[in-house]
Design a protein around this motif. Sequence first.
Motif, PDB file in Angstrom:
ATOM      1  N   VAL A 142       0.866  -1.185   0.000  1.00 15.01           N
ATOM      2  CA  VAL A 142       0.000   0.000   0.000  1.00 15.01           C
ATOM      3  C   VAL A 142       0.900   1.232   0.000  1.00 15.01           C
ATOM      4  CG1 VAL A 142      -1.939  -1.123   1.155  1.00 15.01           C
ATOM      5  CG2 VAL A 142      -0.168  -0.046   2.527  1.00 15.01           C
ATOM      6  N   HIS A 143       0.323   2.383  -0.222  1.00 16.76           N
ATOM      7  CA  HIS A 143       1.071   3.641  -0.224  1.00 16.76           C
ATOM      8  C   HIS A 143       0.699   4.472   0.995  1.00 16.76           C
ATOM      9  CE1 HIS A 143       1.353   2.533  -4.462  1.00 16.76           C
ATOM     10  NE2 HIS A 143       2.495   3.194  -4.434  1.00 16.76           N
ATOM     11  N   CYS A 144       1.687   5.109   1.574  1.00 14.10           N
ATOM     12  CA  CYS A 144       1.466   6.021   2.688  1.00 14.10           C
ATOM     13  C   CYS A 144       0.668   7.224   2.171  1.00 14.10           C
ATOM     14  CB  CYS A 144       2.811   6.492   3.256  1.00 14.10           C
ATOM     15  SG  CYS A 144       2.658   7.756   4.544  1.00 14.10           S
ATOM     16  N   SER A 145      -0.350   7.612   2.898  1.00 10.65           N
ATOM     17  CA  SER A 145      -1.194   8.742   2.507  1.00 10.65           C
ATOM     18  C   SER A 145      -0.485  10.081   2.670  1.00 10.65           C
ATOM     19  CB  SER A 145      -2.476   8.756   3.341  1.00 10.65           C
ATOM     20  OG  SER A 145      -3.253   7.629   3.043  1.00 10.65           O
ATOM     21  N   PHE A 146       0.639  10.097   3.371  1.00 10.85           N
ATOM     22  CA  PHE A 146       1.381  11.333   3.586  1.00 10.85           C
ATOM     23  C   PHE A 146       2.518  11.505   2.592  1.00 10.85           C
ATOM     24  CE2 PHE A 146      -1.239  11.685   7.024  1.00 10.85           C
ATOM     25  CZ  PHE A 146      -0.888  12.627   7.967  1.00 10.85           C
ATOM     26  N   CYS A 147       3.361  10.473   2.446  1.00 12.88           N
ATOM     27  CA  CYS A 147       4.563  10.614   1.620  1.00 12.88           C
ATOM     28  C   CYS A 147       4.555   9.724   0.378  1.00 12.88           C
ATOM     29  CB  CYS A 147       5.810  10.325   2.447  1.00 12.88           C
ATOM     30  SG  CYS A 147       5.968   8.597   2.956  1.00 12.88           S
ATOM     31  N   ALA A 148       3.539   8.890   0.219  1.00 10.54           N
ATOM     32  CA  ALA A 148       3.370   7.980  -0.911  1.00 10.54           C
ATOM     33  C   ALA A 148       4.410   6.857  -0.956  1.00 10.54           C
ATOM     34  CB  ALA A 148       3.363   8.736  -2.234  1.00 10.54           C
ATOM     35  N   GLU A 149       5.163   6.659   0.105  1.00  8.62           N
ATOM     36  CA  GLU A 149       6.118   5.552   0.178  1.00  8.62           C
ATOM     37  C   GLU A 149       5.362   4.230   0.219  1.00  8.62           C
ATOM     38  OE1 GLU A 149       9.138   3.884   3.532  1.00  8.62           O
ATOM     39  OE2 GLU A 149       9.344   5.997   3.011  1.00  8.62           O
ATOM     40  N   LYS A 150       5.901   3.216  -0.447  1.00 11.50           N
ATOM     41  CA  LYS A 150       5.276   1.896  -0.437  1.00 11.50           C
ATOM     42  C   LYS A 150       5.608   1.186   0.862  1.00 11.50           C
ATOM     43  CE  LYS A 150       5.506   1.304  -5.405  1.00 11.50           C
ATOM     44  NZ  LYS A 150       6.085   0.526  -6.506  1.00 11.50           N
ATOM     45  N   ILE A 151       4.583   0.618   1.483  1.00 10.45           N
ATOM     46  CA  ILE A 151       4.758  -0.139   2.720  1.00 10.45           C
ATOM     47  C   ILE A 151       3.920  -1.408   2.633  1.00 10.45           C
ATOM     48  CG2 ILE A 151       5.283   1.842   4.187  1.00 10.45           C
ATOM     49  CD1 ILE A 151       2.393   1.852   5.127  1.00 10.45           C
ATOM     50  N   TYR A 152       4.274  -2.407   3.436  1.00 13.71           N
ATOM     51  CA  TYR A 152       3.480  -3.619   3.498  1.00 13.71           C
ATOM     52  C   TYR A 152       2.335  -3.423   4.474  1.00 13.71           C
ATOM     53  CZ  TYR A 152       6.827  -6.192   0.729  1.00 13.71           C
ATOM     54  OH  TYR A 152       7.607  -6.621  -0.299  1.00 13.71           O
ATOM     55  N   GLU A 153       1.150  -3.743   4.023  1.00  9.79           N
ATOM     56  CA  GLU A 153      -0.063  -3.569   4.810  1.00  9.79           C
ATOM     57  C   GLU A 153       0.056  -4.286   6.154  1.00  9.79           C
ATOM     58  OE1 GLU A 153      -4.811  -4.515   4.309  1.00  9.79           O
ATOM     59  OE2 GLU A 153      -3.455  -4.862   2.648  1.00  9.79           O
ATOM     60  N   GLY A 154      -0.127  -3.545   7.234  1.00  9.32           N
ATOM     61  CA  GLY A 154      -0.134  -4.118   8.565  1.00  9.32           C
ATOM     62  C   GLY A 154       1.219  -4.342   9.206  1.00  9.32           C
ATOM     63  N   GLU A 155       2.315  -4.098   8.504  1.00 13.14           N
ATOM     64  CA  GLU A 155       3.640  -4.360   9.077  1.00 13.14           C
ATOM     65  C   GLU A 155       4.340  -3.104   9.575  1.00 13.14           C
ATOM     66  OE1 GLU A 155       6.143  -6.745   6.628  1.00 13.14           O
ATOM     67  OE2 GLU A 155       4.674  -8.342   6.472  1.00 13.14           O
TER      68      GLU A 155
END
Length: 60
Positions: A5-18
């Motif tokens: 998913v993408h962070c709503s603030f910086c658009a960095e990709k992160i794994y959902e829930g981790e």
Amino acid sequence: MKGLVHCSFCAEKIYEGEEGFKLLGRYICEKCEKKIVDSTVEDKSYFLLKEKVRNIWFTC
């Protein structure tokens, strides 16, 4: 398997829930979470961060 998913603030990709947290269905990465928690009213970024949180709240 967790999705990306993408962070709503910086658009960095992160794994959902981790990393970070979910606010009203929007993800916020750990880095942005730290900025939110550590900011004070005197910080230049405070009002920008406040507006981003406000936008999440009012767009849901």
